[in-house]
Scaffold this motif. Structure first.
Motif, PDB file in Angstrom:
ATOM      1  N   GLU A  49      51.949  34.888  31.180  1.00 24.51           N
ATOM      2  CA  GLU A  49      52.188  34.797  32.764  1.00 24.51           C
ATOM      3  C   GLU A  49      50.952  35.084  33.546  1.00 24.51           C
ATOM      4  N   ILE A  50      50.216  36.054  32.910  1.00 23.77           N
ATOM      5  CA  ILE A  50      49.007  36.248  34.004  1.00 23.77           C
ATOM      6  C   ILE A  50      47.976  35.153  33.809  1.00 23.77           C
ATOM      7  N   THR A  51      48.118  34.305  32.966  1.00 30.79           N
ATOM      8  CA  THR A  51      47.188  33.336  33.077  1.00 30.79           C
ATOM      9  C   THR A  51      47.817  31.988  34.024  1.00 30.79           C
ATOM     10  N   ARG A  52      48.956  32.025  34.163  1.00 27.32           N
ATOM     11  CA  ARG A  52      49.411  31.155  35.196  1.00 27.32           C
ATOM     12  C   ARG A  52      49.664  31.401  36.599  1.00 27.32           C
ATOM     13  N   LEU A  53      49.809  32.787  36.788  1.00 27.13           N
ATOM     14  CA  LEU A  53      50.028  33.286  38.101  1.00 27.13           C
ATOM     15  C   LEU A  53      48.608  34.116  38.604  1.00 27.13           C
ATOM     16  N   ASN A  56      42.540  32.325  38.099  1.00 30.55           N
ATOM     17  CA  ASN A  56      41.109  32.555  38.319  1.00 30.55           C
ATOM     18  C   ASN A  56      40.606  33.734  37.677  1.00 30.55           C
ATOM     19  N   ARG A  57      39.730  33.668  36.722  1.00 27.81           N
ATOM     20  CA  ARG A  57      39.247  35.190  36.067  1.00 27.81           C
ATOM     21  C   ARG A  57      38.418  36.046  37.150  1.00 27.81           C
ATOM     22  N   ASP A 275      36.409  24.923  42.031  1.00 27.93           N
ATOM     23  CA  ASP A 275      35.663  26.259  42.721  1.00 27.93           C
ATOM     24  C   ASP A 275      35.916  27.489  41.668  1.00 27.93           C
ATOM     25  N   PRO A 276      34.959  28.093  41.143  1.00 25.46           N
ATOM     26  CA  PRO A 276      35.141  29.063  39.984  1.00 25.46           C
ATOM     27  C   PRO A 276      35.296  30.234  40.688  1.00 25.46           C
ATOM     28  N   GLN A 277      35.043  30.490  42.017  1.00 24.84           N
ATOM     29  CA  GLN A 277      34.949  31.812  42.892  1.00 24.84           C
ATOM     30  C   GLN A 277      36.307  31.830  43.794  1.00 24.84           C
TER      31      GLN A 277
END
Length: 524
Positions: A49-53, A56-57, A275-277
């Motif tokens: 769930e953290i990767t879905r919600l 952006n790392r 946009d990675p940021q």
């Protein structure tokens, strides 16, 4: 990762930068009391769930628990392993938050519930009581009752004579429900929020019909002594013809221009998604059936009415951008307009559904570091149990375990599995309907030497399909251990009128709990 104080968190919530405030406790614990803008990501499903919600790392993340369990620290370790770059812990969790003089909020989807109450207060949304509606129906007056919930909820119980048209569909489909300008329309849900938002949506669209929210929804109907229908199948009305849609688009265009909203062109949408940021969510607000039949790459299905009702199920990062898609140019602008009033930077994408957007997203770090589990068949498990040669651990929801489980199986959950399984157990078989849940739980046992971890191939469902023995345990796990289940007025739709009263009192009392800073987030 580092600790932050409640005072720092308050600053971060208002500084305008992206922030994911994440409660890692299980659903029952979260529902008893949590921070207002926290997103629930229970540790039992954290890695998924953290990767879905929080896609952006680089987004700031603050994790918290009750300050004693150590679950937040474990979740932080998993976040770092998944390459999140800015992970923090709230010092002493909810206990520290309370000691700082701040409050916790009970229940779920609280920001959305708060917003609904604020809309009613600010917009003076017209309401009708259950007794008044019942009287009009009894007298044979022409009145349309529209249930703004999804069909599955509607089937559970509904106002007699109503038709299901979820809130996200109202702008598009209302002309197929009511084909004249004089019939009064009553929008209802099970309680208050969707009744208010649905009714105000129609009013804001400028339809000529008198529109009301049913006061307290189906629960208010039951509390007034009236019977509900159950199992009704009066589903979504059809999408209106193109001519009707063109007229509605003109109405909506004037509404969104008055609000200063403009659709984002495809080139800008592409640049935002690349946009990675910055976090940008891409959500498909059509019905689940439409999204499944014609999926948009990268987009999550987020039916519009439910998105407003439960933003924390789709949007985990405050300060993120939100891009909404439909195929008609009607539904997405209406939903975006509400989200903007809830404090979200929401936009629609111009032109056709998803045209020109990137076809695929780059999948971030996988869950490859989770243990690989060896499958065992039902025959193998049965033989191993008879030989007393394994420990069987059921990871399904606690209430499902109570209803039926494999004999000898114990119930556990990821935050507690290391505590529940004694050291020295050499063969452990995990039972879960989701293999990833089993792998995440197995990660908590990875440091044990000589342990052989397995999962039941096909899960409990296959065990039942093969007519193998099951047992029930109505009192196990006990309520105190069933941390995944929210007992707070859970039976309010099953005839417990006192629970319904308590729920409605809770909902109406939310606004009075807000601080001025919390209230300022919303613009009803």
């Amino acid at each position: 990762m580092r600790l932050i104080t409640p005072e720092t968190l308050i600053d971060w919530l208002t500084d305008g930068d992206e922030l994911a405030l994440v409660d890692v406790r299980e659903a029952g614990e979260f529902g008893v009391g949590h921070l207002l803008f926290a997103v629930p990501i229970p540790y039992s499903r954290f890695d998924v769930e953290i990767t879905r919600l929080v896609p952006n790392r680089t987004a700031r993340i603050v994790l918290y628990d009750d300050g004693r369990s150590g679950v937040a620290e474990r979740a932080a370790g998993r976040a770092v392993a998944l390459n999140y770059a800015s992970v923090h812990l709230l010092e002493c969790g909810t206990a520290g938050w309370l000691r700082s003089g701040r409050r916790l909020f009970a229940g779920v989807n609280v920001p959305s519930k708060v917003f609904g109450e604020l809309v009613e207060h600010a917009r003076h949304t017209p309401t009708i009581t259950a007794s008044d509606l019942h009287g009009r129906q009894a007298r044979g007056e022409r009145i349309a009752v529209v249930d703004g919930r999804p069909l599955a909820e509607y089937r559970r119980m509904n106002i007699p004579g109503s038709i299901c048209c979820p809130n996200g569909e109202l702008a598009l489909r209302i002309s197929t429900v009511v084909d004249d300008d004089s019939t009064p329309i009553v929008v209802n849900c099970a309680g208050r929020t969707r009744s208010i938002i649905g009714a105000q949506t129609l009013i804001d669209l400028g339809i000529a019909n008198p529109v009301y929210a049913l006061e307290n929804g189906t629960q208010g109907w039951a509390l007034s002594g009236f019977d509900l229908e159950r199992g009704s199948g009066r589903g979504y009305p059809p999408i209106p013809p193109a001519l009707s849609q063109t007229k509605r688009m003109k109405d909506i265009q004037g509404l969104i221009e008055a609000d200063g909203m403009h659709a984002v062109d495809v080139d800008k949408a592409r640049s935002w998604l690349a946009d990675p940021q910055r976090t940008t969510y891409l959500l498909d607000v059509r019905t689940p059936e439409e999204a499944a039949a014609d999926p948009v790459p990268r987009a999550q299905s987020a039916p519009g009415g439910q998105l407003i009702q439960a933003t924390d199920q789709w949007l985990g990062v405050r300060g993120a951008r939100v891009l909404l898609l439909d195929h008609d140019g009607i539904r997405a602008p209406v939903i975006a307009r509400w989200l903007r009033r809830m404090g979200w930077d929401a936009h629609t994408v111009a032109h056709t559904l998803g045209a020109g957007l990137p076809a695929a997203s780059s999948k971030p770090a996988s869950l490859a570091d989770l243990p690989r589990l060896d499958p065992v068949s039902t025959d193998e498990l049965d033989a191993s149990m008879r030989a007393n040669a394994c420990v069987v651990v059921d990871l399904r929801p606690s209430m499902e375990y109570r209803r039926a489980h494999i004999p000898t199986a114990i119930w556990s959950i990821r935050p507690r599995i290391a505590r529940d399984i004694p050291r020295g157990s050499s063969r452990i078989v995990l039972v879960s309907d989701d293999p990833l849940v089993a792998r995440m739980a197995a990660h908590e046992l990875a440091d044990r030497e000589g342990v052989h971890l397995h999962y039941l191939d096909g899960g409990f469902e296959r065990w039942v399909l093969e007519s193998r023995e099951v047992v029930a345990s109505p009192d196990l796990p006990c309520d105190g251990d069933a941390i995944d289940f929210l007992f707070f007025v859970h039976d309010r739709h099953d005839g417990n009128l006192e629970a319904a009263r308590k729920y409605l009192e809770w909902e109406q009392g939310l606004v009075s709990q807000l601080t001025p800073g919390e209230r300022a987030v919303f613009a009803p």
